[in-house]
Design a protein around this motif. Structure first.
Motif, short mmCIF file in Angstrom:
data_model
loop_
_atom_site.label_atom_id
_atom_site.label_comp_id
_atom_site.label_asym_id
_atom_site.label_seq_id
_atom_site.Cartn_x
_atom_site.Cartn_y
_atom_site.Cartn_z
N ILE A 158 -33.09 93.96 54.99
CA ILE A 158 -32.13 95.03 55.28
C ILE A 158 -31.17 95.24 54.12
O ILE A 158 -30.80 96.38 53.79
CB ILE A 158 -31.35 94.72 56.58
CG1 ILE A 158 -32.27 94.86 57.80
CG2 ILE A 158 -30.16 95.66 56.72
CD1 ILE A 158 -32.73 96.29 58.06
N ALA A 168 -35.58 100.76 64.64
CA ALA A 168 -34.79 99.56 64.30
C ALA A 168 -35.47 98.25 64.69
O ALA A 168 -35.42 97.28 63.92
CB ALA A 168 -33.40 99.66 64.93
N PRO A 169 -36.13 98.16 65.86
CA PRO A 169 -36.80 96.88 66.18
C PRO A 169 -37.86 96.49 65.15
O PRO A 169 -38.07 95.30 64.91
CB PRO A 169 -37.42 97.16 67.56
CG PRO A 169 -36.55 98.21 68.16
CD PRO A 169 -36.16 99.08 67.01
N LEU A 209 -28.71 102.37 60.52
CA LEU A 209 -30.08 101.87 60.69
C LEU A 209 -30.30 101.30 62.08
O LEU A 209 -31.38 101.46 62.67
CB LEU A 209 -30.38 100.80 59.63
CG LEU A 209 -30.47 101.28 58.18
CD1 LEU A 209 -30.53 100.10 57.23
CD2 LEU A 209 -31.67 102.20 57.98
N ASN A 210 -29.29 100.67 62.64
CA ASN A 210 -29.40 100.11 63.98
C ASN A 210 -29.51 101.18 65.06
O ASN A 210 -29.91 100.90 66.19
CB ASN A 210 -28.21 99.20 64.28
CG ASN A 210 -28.32 97.86 63.58
OD1 ASN A 210 -29.43 97.39 63.31
ND2 ASN A 210 -27.18 97.25 63.28
N CYS A 211 -29.14 102.42 64.72
CA CYS A 211 -29.23 103.53 65.68
C CYS A 211 -30.62 104.13 65.76
O CYS A 211 -30.91 104.93 66.66
CB CYS A 211 -28.23 104.63 65.31
SG CYS A 211 -26.49 104.17 65.47
N ARG A 229 -25.75 99.90 57.62
CA ARG A 229 -26.34 98.98 58.60
C ARG A 229 -26.20 99.54 60.01
O ARG A 229 -27.13 99.48 60.83
CB ARG A 229 -25.67 97.61 58.52
CG ARG A 229 -25.91 96.87 57.20
CD ARG A 229 -25.35 95.46 57.27
NE ARG A 229 -25.19 94.91 55.93
CZ ARG A 229 -24.04 94.89 55.27
NH1 ARG A 229 -22.93 95.37 55.82
NH2 ARG A 229 -23.98 94.38 54.05
N SER A 230 -25.02 100.07 60.33
CA SER A 230 -24.80 100.66 61.65
C SER A 230 -25.74 101.82 61.90
O SER A 230 -26.30 101.96 62.99
CB SER A 230 -23.33 101.12 61.76
OG SER A 230 -23.12 101.81 62.97
N ALA A 265 -36.25 94.72 62.33
CA ALA A 265 -35.81 93.36 62.66
C ALA A 265 -36.97 92.40 62.89
O ALA A 265 -36.74 91.20 63.11
CB ALA A 265 -34.93 93.41 63.91
N ASP A 322 -21.56 98.67 55.53
CA ASP A 322 -21.46 98.56 56.99
C ASP A 322 -21.89 99.85 57.67
O ASP A 322 -22.55 99.83 58.72
CB ASP A 322 -20.03 98.20 57.40
CG ASP A 322 -19.67 96.77 57.06
OD1 ASP A 322 -20.60 95.95 56.89
OD2 ASP A 322 -18.46 96.46 56.96
#
Length: 670
Positions: free
Chosen positions: A621, A607-608, A601-603, A598-599, A611, A595
């Protein structure tokens, strides 16, 4: 340290202006307990009867200010410890900050024994809760019954902070000095233990004992008291002889950032932000969600707030239909209903109507509401209508029962008298948009990191560091489950040609280079034995890797750096040869879980792309997460001997994440 910090008797040892200032300061603070000057010749110091020697004191003092030179300090501390004094502040300099200071530090520690010592080379502390101060200079604190504690490694900054005029109730200001015996974390723990202290502010250059810092974090969480950190200075220890991209991106400042978050603390950028954040936390504690509301009577102010809040990543709570209906009825069709709300001046001066508008804005999903108000100068301008505004704000807060902060656009328009009057009405004064909104961001951040701090994984002293070549590094990481290209390690150009065989399109890499791409040590897209052999002969390297060429994907960086000041710093970011140019990275401290990864990587700004940006295929991912965990597994298995690891790039594809380059530098102790 309770006797030292809450003394009922204070010995002031030494002569001159500094010791006189301590006694005068106690007098101004209204300290009512025993004060005993010690001076070998004077009958009085600052009008108070003096004793010739420490041994002549009526009894062991709870606290002592030792204001003699560094050589005499050791003898005085020894005498205090022998009579079981509660503790001492050592004012003298010339200990660890000088060439012969190490021996003097050892002498001081031996003399003190179990008696707590703060310093040397520090001003000491001010306890405004009990009107006690072992402090050899002026200060701006007054008595409070409840407040925050501030601890700094700089006596001058501590003095400056006592002069704040922003309405922050300060219970303690303390300095740590050289921390010969008692470290920053131990002093901070003692301050937090006082039930009247609501939050702790730390100004630090370096953290020192990480185990003690973790203990402080656990105590703060257990007591429900937030810790705010202003971290300055940079240690170069983590970058000595570093060879990876990671080392240039994840220096000690990134480590400090990750450490502070990992400990459940929050970092601020300035002394102003430290003051405003402590003030907000004193009244509200951490904010549970990122949802705020804002009201002003000016579109210009509303725009300033919106821009400043966006820079801090703050989210304005959407208005509900009920709010829109009520506000529309109160403000009329000329007012555009939004958050931030410009309520115009149509209701200015109408206390009851303003109170209704403010209350309706506060009844949404926001956990904190802001009212922008810049007050006229008291020495030049009467302000009766601003008093009506304040009355309306207080009425709204009373009705809704949610926190309401009155924030000024600039600090100059929120005087200390005005701030204090707002506090008495149950409102929170925030001085200036930049520092005030950073304080809100800090309170929101604390709400997110408030769970019990996780333990750190720390490096050990590393000796005989060796750089593993790419083949060795990949073999070591592959054993932990890292996905690797098909490859062959060979010694010469002829063997490289044979290895290429029927592999199709391959990559040829020279072994023995840390940054192969910049030195002609990588050739892509080779097909056929002859092309591979010719490329190898042109490199003239002591060995080669012949690898399958991985399809184009999203290039990522995974790096781990041993930072002695903060632990193992994990860096995730955009990879490839332009990693430093993009500077799109986030840092965490090991260990992490899926977790956390993942958090992080989203920062990333990238990141777009992970996805599936603009119709592109999303990457796997979970394969990226697995790659990070494989690197972590290797580092932890090495039991602190790893100096740095880097995967750059990790090529993330829709169905896998492949490490096409790897670097490891580690000690050979195990």
């Amino acid at each position: 340290m309770t006797r030292l910090l809450k003394p009922r008797s204070i010995a002031v040892i030494g002569g001159g202006a500094w010791c006189e200032a301590v006694i005068e300061g106690l007098r101004r603070m209204g300290y009512v307990w025993d004060v005993w000057p010690v001076h070998p010749r004077a009958a009085q110091v600052a009008g108070v009867r003096a004793y010739t020697r420490v041994e002549d004191l009526p009894r062991a003092p709870d606290a002592a200010f030792v204001g003699v030179n560094r050589m005499a300090t050791i003898d005085v501390v020894r005498a205090l410890a022998a009579m079981q004094a509660g503790g001492a502040v050592c004012f003298a300099s010339g200990f660890s900050e000088t060439g012969d200071g190490r021996m003097l530090n050892a002498g001081l520690l031996s003399a003190a024994g179990e008696m707590p010592v703060i310093g040397p080379n520090c001003y000491g502390f001010i306890n405004a809760l009990d009107r006690a101060a072992l402090w050899p200079d002026i200060h701006g604190l007054t008595h409070v019954t409840r407040g925050v504690a501030i601890l700094t490694q700089s006596s001058n900054i501590a003095l400056n902070l006592t002069m704040q005029s922003r309405g922050l109730p300060i219970g303690y200001v303390a300095t740590a000095g050289n921390q010969a015996q008692t470290g920053l974390a131990a002093i901070g723990a003692a301050l937090l233990a006082d039930e009247r202290v609501t939050a702790l502010g730390l100004h630090v250059e370096g953290f020192g004992d990480l185990d003690a810092l973790q203990a402080l974090a656990r105590q703060a969480q257990r007591l429900g008291k937030p810790v705010v950190v202003l971290k300055t200075g940079r240690s170069e220890a983590a970058q000595v002889a570093a060879v990876s991209h990671t080392a240039s991106l994840a220096g000690s400042d990134a480590g400090a950032e990750a450490l502070i978050a990992r400990l459940g603390m929050v970092r601020v950028s300035s002394l102003e932000a430290l003051i405003e954040t402590l003030k907000l936390l004193h009244f509200t504690g951490p904010l549970p969600v990122n949802q705020i509301a804002c009201m002003s009577c000016s579109g210009g102010e509303a725009s300033l707030v919106a821009d400043a809040a966006a820079q801090q990543g703050l989210v304005f709570a959407p208005l509900s239909e009920v709010q829109r209906d009520r506000l529309g009825a109160l403000l009329g069709p000329m007012v555009h209903l939004s958050n931030p709300l410009d309520y115009h001046t149509f209701i200015w001066g109408e206390t009851e109507k303003m109170a209704e508008v403010f209350a309706d804005m506060m009844r949404g999903s926001a956990v904190l509401s802001l009212l922008v108000a810049d007050f006229p100068r008291e020495d030049r301008c009467p302000a009766p209508s601003w008093d009506q505004l304040v009355a309306a704000a207080a009425q709204a807060r009373e009705q809704v029962g949610m926190p309401l902060a009155v924030i000024s656009s600039i600090p100059d328009t929120m005087s200390e008298a005005r701030a204090q009057s707002l506090i008495k009405l149950g409102l929170i004064p925030l001085c200036g948009l930049e520092a005030g909104l950073e304080a809100v961001r800090a309170a929101v951040t604390l709400g997110a990191v408030w769970p019990r701090p996780a333990p750190l994984f720390l490096p050990v002293d590393q000796a005989d560091l060796r750089l593993l070549d790419e083949g060795e590094a990949k073999a070591a990481l592959g054993a932990e489950g890292l996905d690797l290209p098909v490859s062959h390690r060979v010694r010469d150009a002829e063997a490289a040609a044979r290895a290429a065989g029927n592999m199709g399109r391959v990559v040829l890499k020279a072994l023995g280079m840390a940054h192969k791409s910049g030195q002609g040590g990588v050739v892509l897209g080779l097909e056929g034995a002859q092309a591979v052999q010719e490329a190898a002969q042109a490199m003239a390297a002591p060995g080669y890797l012949v690898e399958e060429q991985i399809a184009d994907g999203v290039e990522l960086l995974i790096g781990v750096l041993a930072d002695p000041a903060h632990g193992y710093v994990l860096t995730l970011g955009a990879g490839g040869v332009l990693t430093e140019l993009w500077a799109d990275t986030v840092s965490r401290l090991l260990p992490v879980d899926a977790d956390d990864i993942r958090s992080a990587l989203n920062c990333l700004r990238i990141a777009p792309r992970l996805a599936g940006y603009r119709g592109g295929a999303a990457v796997d991912i979970e394969a990226v997460v697995a790659a990070v965990l494989a690197v972590q597994s290797y580092v932890i298995a090495a039991q602190g001997q790893v100096a740095e690891v880097e995967i750059n790039p990790l090529i993330a594809l829709p169905d896998r994440a492949v490490a096409v380059d790897a670097l490891i530098r580690r000690g050979e102790g195990r």
